[in-house]
Scaffold this motif. Structure first.
Motif, short mmCIF file in Angstrom:
data_model
loop_
_atom_site.label_atom_id
_atom_site.label_comp_id
_atom_site.label_asym_id
_atom_site.label_seq_id
_atom_site.Cartn_x
_atom_site.Cartn_y
_atom_site.Cartn_z
N ILE A 1 0.86 -1.18 0.00
CA ILE A 1 0.00 0.00 0.00
C ILE A 1 0.89 1.23 0.00
N SER A 2 1.01 1.86 -1.18
CA SER A 2 1.89 3.01 -1.34
C SER A 2 1.39 3.85 -2.51
N MET A 3 0.95 5.05 -2.23
CA MET A 3 0.48 5.94 -3.28
C MET A 3 1.60 6.25 -4.27
N ALA A 4 2.78 6.57 -3.76
CA ALA A 4 3.90 6.92 -4.64
C ALA A 4 4.25 5.77 -5.56
N GLU A 5 4.29 4.56 -5.03
CA GLU A 5 4.67 3.41 -5.84
C GLU A 5 3.60 3.06 -6.88
N GLU A 6 2.33 3.24 -6.55
CA GLU A 6 1.27 3.01 -7.53
C GLU A 6 1.41 3.98 -8.71
N LEU A 7 1.63 5.26 -8.40
CA LEU A 7 1.76 6.26 -9.45
C LEU A 7 3.02 6.02 -10.28
N ARG A 8 4.09 5.63 -9.62
CA ARG A 8 5.35 5.34 -10.33
C ARG A 8 5.16 4.16 -11.28
N GLN A 9 4.49 3.10 -10.80
CA GLN A 9 4.24 1.94 -11.64
C GLN A 9 3.36 2.32 -12.84
N LEU A 10 2.35 3.14 -12.60
CA LEU A 10 1.48 3.58 -13.69
C LEU A 10 2.28 4.29 -14.77
N ASP A 11 3.12 5.25 -14.36
CA ASP A 11 3.86 6.03 -15.35
C ASP A 11 4.95 5.22 -16.03
N THR A 12 5.73 4.46 -15.26
CA THR A 12 6.84 3.74 -15.88
C THR A 12 6.36 2.63 -16.79
N SER A 13 5.17 2.08 -16.55
CA SER A 13 4.64 1.07 -17.48
C SER A 13 4.36 1.70 -18.85
N GLN A 14 3.92 2.96 -18.87
CA GLN A 14 3.71 3.64 -20.15
C GLN A 14 5.04 3.83 -20.87
N ARG A 15 6.08 4.18 -20.13
CA ARG A 15 7.40 4.39 -20.72
C ARG A 15 7.96 3.10 -21.32
N LEU A 16 7.79 1.99 -20.58
CA LEU A 16 8.29 0.70 -21.06
C LEU A 16 7.56 0.26 -22.32
N ARG A 17 6.24 0.45 -22.34
CA ARG A 17 5.45 0.02 -23.49
C ARG A 17 5.76 0.86 -24.73
N ASP A 18 5.90 2.18 -24.54
CA ASP A 18 5.98 3.10 -25.67
C ASP A 18 7.40 3.57 -25.96
N HIS A 19 8.39 3.12 -25.15
CA HIS A 19 9.78 3.51 -25.36
C HIS A 19 9.95 5.03 -25.34
N THR A 20 9.42 5.65 -24.29
CA THR A 20 9.43 7.10 -24.20
C THR A 20 9.64 7.52 -22.75
N ARG A 21 9.61 8.81 -22.50
CA ARG A 21 9.71 9.35 -21.14
C ARG A 21 8.69 10.45 -20.96
N ALA A 22 8.28 10.65 -19.69
CA ALA A 22 7.36 11.75 -19.33
C ALA A 22 6.14 11.80 -20.25
N ALA A 23 5.61 10.62 -20.59
CA ALA A 23 4.50 10.56 -21.53
C ALA A 23 3.22 11.16 -20.97
N LEU A 24 3.12 11.24 -19.64
CA LEU A 24 1.89 11.74 -19.02
C LEU A 24 2.01 13.19 -18.57
N ALA A 25 3.15 13.82 -18.84
CA ALA A 25 3.28 15.25 -18.57
C ALA A 25 2.61 16.04 -19.69
N THR A 26 2.32 17.30 -19.43
CA THR A 26 1.79 18.20 -20.46
C THR A 26 2.67 19.44 -20.52
N ALA A 27 2.34 20.34 -21.41
CA ALA A 27 3.10 21.58 -21.51
C ALA A 27 3.00 22.41 -20.23
N ASP A 28 1.91 22.24 -19.48
CA ASP A 28 1.68 23.05 -18.29
C ASP A 28 1.96 22.33 -16.98
N LEU A 29 1.84 20.99 -16.98
CA LEU A 29 1.96 20.24 -15.74
C LEU A 29 3.02 19.15 -15.86
#
Length: 454
Positions: free
Chosen positions: A325-353
């Motif tokens: 049970i860890s909020m930080a680890e859940e969010l990290r897993q969510l984001d890094t899974s996108q990076r692994l699948r798409d071979h990219t970084r910061a895929a969930l960031a925007t120009a403003d956030l």
């Protein structure tokens, strides 16, 4: 009334410094102002505390016990599920209460102010109802009395062992209710919540397309016209295949065509969607209830967060099996899974956030929606669901604004959290739940016979 002062805070208008926040006697925020001198309880960084939007509390006692391969050459969600059924056959109401209190305590220490409990363990071993039909629902509520967490209780409707309406198997028999009995169970759950503070909420959860009739799925939202409705959907490939074979549509396609999907609905997992399904479902206003650590543990697949969020989709975070049970680890897993699948970084960031800010804002808003709870932001009238981060922590010292959230998500864990309030109840202080010793001692005593019996 109580007062909190923060060096920096993420208010409804954005980041602010020297923030004074006032909590009324009813647990709601009554004032938020920047530019004040320190007073009251002082913290480094003050944030809204999200809801944990999906939990099966009893599975916490299984953590670490299911990592051996079974009798088959490969293991899967379905073999894990059989082990889970065998484990729950031994659970008593007293043990369920002790486990739920520990889970809720760990959620609070992880920064979650609310437990949205997807509660499907209703009956005695063998399927016989308890003398009081809502016995187990009452145990979840009793745990919340001890832990002080905000509770959204979701009694789960579970009728069948599959889309062909086969009878429930031995492991599932404790879950089952027909339509009439389930309606009575919901009323018992409503009564159980009357022992809790007024921020407690009741919703309903048809378990999945496999486990509930088409008619009851279509009518689920009418049972509690104002409450949230949660549903497991499109989690596993065999599930997709079973729905296709029996109902002649993929699960998300069937749901889009047949269910009144709107902002009351939270659809759990969604790890098996095609692009057109993701885009269409995102636009309904329903929340995606994501549990990245459990989804990885069970080999469910990767949720398409990039496509979902870029189409206006809302997300929340849950801990599901509660193996960690860890909020930080859940969010990290969510984001890094996108990076692994798409071979990219910061895929969930925007120009403003930044990535951390966008994800944190999303789970605060989506978690409040999924919980049916007026929380998720620091503004007057909202429940005082708050968390404080330690700005003296090695990885947060001197860090401001979005970078603070990025550091929490990508370098952090629960040790960065100093304080948590749930509807104004100050349950975590100096990084520890105020009843930690009592809750953990009760848990140890409760689970020992379970583990000895395995």
């Amino acid at each position: 009334m109580s007062i909190i002062w923060a060096e920096q805070a993420l208010t409804a208008e954005g980041w602010a410094k020297d923030v004074r926040l006032e909590i009324g006697g009813d647990g709601r925020i009554t004032d938020v102002q920047a530019g004040h001198k320190p007073e009251g309880h002082t913290v480094g960084a003050l944030l809204p505390a999200p809801a944990n939007s999906h939990s099966h509390a009893f599975q916490r006692a299984m953590a670490g016990l299911t990592e051996r391969r079974g009798e088959h050459a490969t293991d899967s969600f379905w073999t894990w599920r059989q082990l889970m059924f065998r484990f729950l056959d031994a659970l008593t109401p007293e043990q369920v209460q002790a486990i739920a209190a520990l889970v809720q305590m760990e959620m609070l220490e992880a920064g979650f102010a609310t437990n949205v409990e997807f509660h499907y363990l209703h009956h005695q071993p063998g399927g016989q109802p308890y003398d009081h039909l809502g016995e187990m629902a009452g145990r979840i509520a009793a745990a919340a009395e001890i832990s002080g967490i905000g509770l959204t209780l979701l009694p789960v409707h579970y009728q069948f062992g599959g889309c062909d309406q086969r009878p429930l198997g031995p492991g599932q028999i404790r879950f089952g209710n027909d339509t009439e009995q389930f309606a009575r169970l919901v009323e018992d759950a409503r009564a159980a919540l009357t022992t809790l503070p007024t921020d407690a909420t009741l919703g309903v959860a048809p378990h999945s397309l496999r486990a509930v009739s088409q008619a009851d799925l279509r009518n689920a939202a009418t049972l509690l016209p104002d409450g949230p409705v949660h549903l497991h959907l499109a989690e596993q490939i065999p599930e997709v295949q079973e729905v296709q074979a029996n109902w002649h549509a993929r699960p998300v396609e069937w749901a889009l065509e047949n269910l009144p999907l709107d902002s009351r609905w939270c659809l759990i997992h969604l790890t098996q969607m095609q692009p057109h399904e993701t885009e269409a479902l995102a636009k309904t206003g329903a929340v995606a209830g994501l549990c990245p650590l459990t989804e990885a543990s069970l080999g469910d697949g990767i949720f398409d967060a990039v496509r979902w969020m870029n189409n206006g989709g809302r997300i929340s975070i849950g801990s599901d099996s509660n193996i960690r049970i860890s909020m930080a680890e859940e969010l990290r897993q969510l984001d890094t899974s996108q990076r692994l699948r798409d071979h990219t970084r910061a895929a969930l960031a925007t120009a403003d956030l930044s990535t951390g800010h966008r994800l944190f804002d999303a789970i605060c808003k989506g978690g409040a929606q999924a919980a049916g709870r007026g929380s998720g932001k620091l503004e007057v009238g909202a429940w005082a669901d708050l968390l404080a981060l330690d700005t003296d922590h090695l990885d947060l010292a001197g860090v401001q604004g979005d970078t603070l959230l990025d550091s929490f998500v990508f370098t952090g864990d629960n040790r960065m959290i100093t304080d948590v309030w749930s509807a104004g109840r100050h349950m975590v202080q100096h990084g520890r739940h105020i009843h930690r010793d009592k809750i953990t001692a009760t848990y140890r005593k409760a689970v020992k016979p379970l583990r000895d019996g395995l």
